[in-house]
Motif scaffolding. Structure first.
Motif, PDB file in Angstrom:
ATOM      1  N   MET A   1      10.907   5.621  12.729  1.00  0.00           N
ATOM      2  CA  MET A   1      10.061   5.178  13.832  1.00  0.00           C
ATOM      3  C   MET A   1       9.560   3.776  13.532  1.00  0.00           C
ATOM      4  N   LYS A   2       9.278   3.037  14.597  1.00  0.00           N
ATOM      5  CA  LYS A   2       8.756   1.692  14.396  1.00  0.00           C
ATOM      6  C   LYS A   2       7.222   1.773  14.363  1.00  0.00           C
ATOM      7  N   CYS A   3       6.660   1.476  13.190  1.00  0.00           N
ATOM      8  CA  CYS A   3       5.200   1.619  13.023  1.00  0.00           C
ATOM      9  C   CYS A   3       4.582   0.281  12.668  1.00  0.00           C
ATOM     10  N   LEU A   4       3.326   0.146  12.999  1.00  0.00           N
ATOM     11  CA  LEU A   4       2.571  -1.037  12.577  1.00  0.00           C
ATOM     12  C   LEU A   4       1.168  -0.578  12.211  1.00  0.00           C
ATOM     13  N   ILE A   5       0.680  -1.040  11.065  1.00  0.00           N
ATOM     14  CA  ILE A   5      -0.689  -0.719  10.657  1.00  0.00           C
ATOM     15  C   ILE A   5      -1.548  -1.961  10.841  1.00  0.00           C
ATOM     16  N   LEU A   6      -2.641  -1.807  11.583  1.00  0.00           N
ATOM     17  CA  LEU A   6      -3.614  -2.896  11.706  1.00  0.00           C
ATOM     18  C   LEU A   6      -4.828  -2.531  10.870  1.00  0.00           C
ATOM     19  N   ASP A   7      -5.262  -3.411  10.012  1.00  0.00           N
ATOM     20  CA  ASP A   7      -6.492  -3.156   9.248  1.00  0.00           C
ATOM     21  C   ASP A   7      -7.260  -4.460   9.128  1.00  0.00           C
ATOM     22  N   LYS A   8      -8.577  -4.365   9.287  1.00  0.00           N
ATOM     23  CA  LYS A   8      -9.374  -5.601   9.242  1.00  0.00           C
ATOM     24  C   LYS A   8      -9.486  -6.149   7.830  1.00  0.00           C
ATOM     25  N   ALA A   9      -9.216  -5.301   6.837  1.00  0.00           N
ATOM     26  CA  ALA A   9      -9.299  -5.750   5.438  1.00  0.00           C
ATOM     27  C   ALA A   9      -7.919  -6.156   4.940  1.00  0.00           C
ATOM     28  N   GLY A  10      -7.910  -7.087   3.989  1.00  0.00           N
ATOM     29  CA  GLY A  10      -6.656  -7.409   3.316  1.00  0.00           C
ATOM     30  C   GLY A  10      -6.531  -6.503   2.090  1.00  0.00           C
ATOM     31  N   PHE A  11      -5.365  -5.970   1.834  1.00  0.00           N
ATOM     32  CA  PHE A  11      -5.178  -5.026   0.714  1.00  0.00           C
ATOM     33  C   PHE A  11      -4.619  -5.735  -0.501  1.00  0.00           C
ATOM     34  N   PRO A  12      -5.012  -5.306  -1.706  1.00  0.00           N
ATOM     35  CA  PRO A  12      -5.933  -4.203  -1.990  1.00  0.00           C
ATOM     36  C   PRO A  12      -7.358  -4.557  -1.570  1.00  0.00           C
ATOM     37  N   ARG A  13      -8.085  -3.517  -1.089  1.00  0.00           N
ATOM     38  CA  ARG A  13      -9.462  -3.742  -0.655  1.00  0.00           C
ATOM     39  C   ARG A  13     -10.353  -2.655  -1.267  1.00  0.00           C
ATOM     40  N   SER A  14     -11.643  -3.016  -1.384  1.00  0.00           N
ATOM     41  CA  SER A  14     -12.595  -2.032  -1.902  1.00  0.00           C
ATOM     42  C   SER A  14     -12.927  -1.046  -0.798  1.00  0.00           C
ATOM     43  N   LYS A  15     -13.050   0.211  -1.156  1.00  0.00           N
ATOM     44  CA  LYS A  15     -13.513   1.225  -0.205  1.00  0.00           C
ATOM     45  C   LYS A  15     -14.554   2.037  -0.954  1.00  0.00           C
ATOM     46  N   LEU A  16     -15.766   2.099  -0.426  1.00  0.00           N
ATOM     47  CA  LEU A  16     -16.797   2.878  -1.109  1.00  0.00           C
ATOM     48  C   LEU A  16     -16.387   4.337  -1.091  1.00  0.00           C
ATOM     49  N   CYS A  17     -16.147   4.879  -2.268  1.00  0.00           N
ATOM     50  CA  CYS A  17     -15.663   6.256  -2.367  1.00  0.00           C
ATOM     51  C   CYS A  17     -15.606   6.592  -3.850  1.00  0.00           C
ATOM     52  N   ALA A  18     -15.991   7.821  -4.204  1.00  0.00           N
ATOM     53  CA  ALA A  18     -15.939   8.213  -5.614  1.00  0.00           C
ATOM     54  C   ALA A  18     -14.492   8.306  -6.110  1.00  0.00           C
ATOM     55  N   GLY A  19     -13.552   8.484  -5.184  1.00  0.00           N
ATOM     56  CA  GLY A  19     -12.151   8.540  -5.578  1.00  0.00           C
ATOM     57  C   GLY A  19     -11.792   9.818  -6.306  1.00  0.00           C
ATOM     58  N   TRP A  20     -12.503  10.874  -5.960  1.00  0.00           N
ATOM     59  CA  TRP A  20     -12.176  12.200  -6.522  1.00  0.00           C
ATOM     60  C   TRP A  20     -11.161  12.828  -5.577  1.00  0.00           C
ATOM     61  N   ILE A  21     -10.000  13.166  -6.068  1.00  0.00           N
ATOM     62  CA  ILE A  21      -9.009  13.804  -5.199  1.00  0.00           C
ATOM     63  C   ILE A  21      -8.645  15.187  -5.740  1.00  0.00           C
ATOM     64  N   THR A  22      -8.331  16.070  -4.826  1.00  0.00           N
ATOM     65  CA  THR A  22      -8.023  17.460  -5.170  1.00  0.00           C
ATOM     66  C   THR A  22      -6.511  17.609  -5.385  1.00  0.00           C
ATOM     67  N   PRO A  23      -6.104  18.713  -6.031  1.00  0.00           N
ATOM     68  CA  PRO A  23      -4.671  18.958  -6.178  1.00  0.00           C
ATOM     69  C   PRO A  23      -3.951  19.032  -4.824  1.00  0.00           C
ATOM     70  N   GLU A  24      -4.684  19.435  -3.760  1.00  0.00           N
ATOM     71  CA  GLU A  24      -4.060  19.517  -2.430  1.00  0.00           C
ATOM     72  C   GLU A  24      -3.642  18.112  -1.951  1.00  0.00           C
ATOM     73  N   VAL A  25      -4.454  17.114  -2.284  1.00  0.00           N
ATOM     74  CA  VAL A  25      -4.107  15.742  -1.873  1.00  0.00           C
ATOM     75  C   VAL A  25      -2.814  15.315  -2.571  1.00  0.00           C
ATOM     76  N   VAL A  26      -2.744  15.617  -3.866  1.00  0.00           N
ATOM     77  CA  VAL A  26      -1.543  15.255  -4.641  1.00  0.00           C
ATOM     78  C   VAL A  26      -0.315  15.950  -4.034  1.00  0.00           C
ATOM     79  N   ALA A  27      -0.481  17.225  -3.666  1.00  0.00           N
ATOM     80  CA  ALA A  27       0.648  17.982  -3.100  1.00  0.00           C
ATOM     81  C   ALA A  27       1.010  17.460  -1.705  1.00  0.00           C
TER      82      ALA A  27
END
Ligand SMILES: Cc1cc2nc3c(=O)[nH]c(=O)nc-3n(C[C@H](O)[C@H](O)[C@H](O)COP(=O)(O)OP(=O)(O)OC[C@H]3O[C@@H](n4cnc5c(N)ncnc54)[C@H](O)[C@@H]3O)c2cc1C
Length: 305
Positions: A1-27
């Motif tokens: 599919m032809k996709c386009l992502i628009l984001d106001k930040a340039g990546f890599p960017r900071s995102k306030l988040c503890a960054g704790w991920i569960t095994p479900e996210v990995v899966a």
């Protein structure tokens, strides 16, 4: 599919988040952890501190840095990314026009709490409930931690929420305090005062040095409510834009990933976009989950805006 992502930040960017991920996210992301090129740490246990008692929860969880993880995910997706702060979305024939610059047949609102897709198309159909608004203060910084376990403190000093100590691989640490906004306000408290209290707990326990200076930043997002409308025609809402963070631990990465996959499947295969299959909770059904939800959210009326 032809996709386009628009984001106001340039990546890599900071995102306030503890960054704790569960095994479900990995899966769900089909991550090959061994090949992941950035910081990835697994905790075998989580240390819970509650009303002066401390106990250990045995279930492996992971930490990443969102600065690295989100950048990696974007690159892995292969989709082009354009830096653009979306302001205006209009319906046009069978699709959408964004700021007169971009046109698409399908639109996925993934812009977090202030998502312009929610604001333009879903605000009335799927309004936000102030009763479920969470506020958080957080700081992530390079630090040679010595305790590699994740720690959570619930309801310290009357906090209607919890504080976290989340170490990252190779000398990074994330500290934060999160709470239900209207309850803090009703108690006449500010999250900043809880942050200061949290730092003294960490210092007392020797988890951070006395000399360290921190300058946390704040963010607000919404926990899961009844979702009346998650799709209008070919427009979809996912993640925080839909208000999907869990009602017990306010985790939003797993629901954001799962809802994103469901939206992609709906667009690609025409399957239903059904958010009922995205869990509103982090914990499995049972008493701890019910108690946590009750102690966090309580019943009540949010103060007027
Ligand atoms: C302090 C804190 C700690 C947290 N810790 C955890 C945790 O440990 N684990 C967990 O599971 N969840 C955690 N959460 C929740 C989690 O961060 C979010 O639920 C999750 O990031 C939601 O993902 P998302 O993709 O929907 O939105 P976001 O991650 O917020 O991404 C939205 C994107 O949209 C872009 N954007 C916004 N507006 C526009 C616009 N107008 N035009 C273009 N682009 C725009 C932004 O730049 C951003 O890149 C935490 C939240 C906070 C605030």
């Amino acid at each position: 599919m032809k996709c386009l992502i628009l984001d106001k930040a340039g990546f890599p960017r900071s995102k306030l988040c503890a960054g704790w991920i569960t095994p479900e996210v990995v899966a769900d992301l089909e991550m090959d952890v061994a090949a992941y090129p950035y910081r990835f740490l697994t905790f075998d246990v989580t240390r819970i501190h509650l009303y002066g008692l401390s106990f250990t929860q045995r279930s492996p969880q992971h930490s990443i840095r969102r600065y690295e993880f989100d950048h990696w995910l974007l690159q892995r997706s292969g989709a082009p990314v354009v830096r653009h702060d979306v302001k205006r979305i209009e319906r046009h024939r069978n699709g959408f026009v964004i700021d007169d610059d971009f046109e698409c047949a399908y639109l996925v609102g993934a812009g977090g709490t202030g998502c312009p897709v929610h604001r333009s198309l879903f605000r009335e159909a799927n309004p936000r409930t102030r009763l479920l608004q969470a506020v958080a203060l957080e700081h992530e910084f390079p630090y040679e931690w010595t305790d590699g376990d994740c720690h959570l403190w619930f309801f310290e000093q009357g906090l209607p929420g919890y504080s976290w100590y989340v170490p990252k691989q190779d000398g990074y640490l994330n500290l934060g305090v999160g709470a239900i906004a209207w309850r803090l306000k009703r108690q006449g408290q500010h999250v900043g005062a809880h942050w200061e209290n949290f730092l003294s707990v960490l210092r007392r326990r020797g988890l951070i040095a006395n000399t360290i200076e921190l300058s946390p930043q704040g963010y607000s997002y919404y926990l899961r409510d009844r979702i009346d409308t998650d799709r209008i025609g070919n427009a979809f809402l996912i993640g925080d834009a839909a208000g999907l963070a869990t009602r017990d631990l306010a985790e939003g990465i797993a629901p954001a990933v799962r809802s994103g996959i469901l939206a992609a499947n709906a667009i690609a295969d025409g399957t239903d976009y059904e958010l009922g299959s995205v869990s509103a909770y982090s914990l499995p059904p049972g008493l701890p989950r019910r108690m946590l939800e009750y102690l966090l959210l309580r019943r009540g009326t949010a103060p007027a805006a």
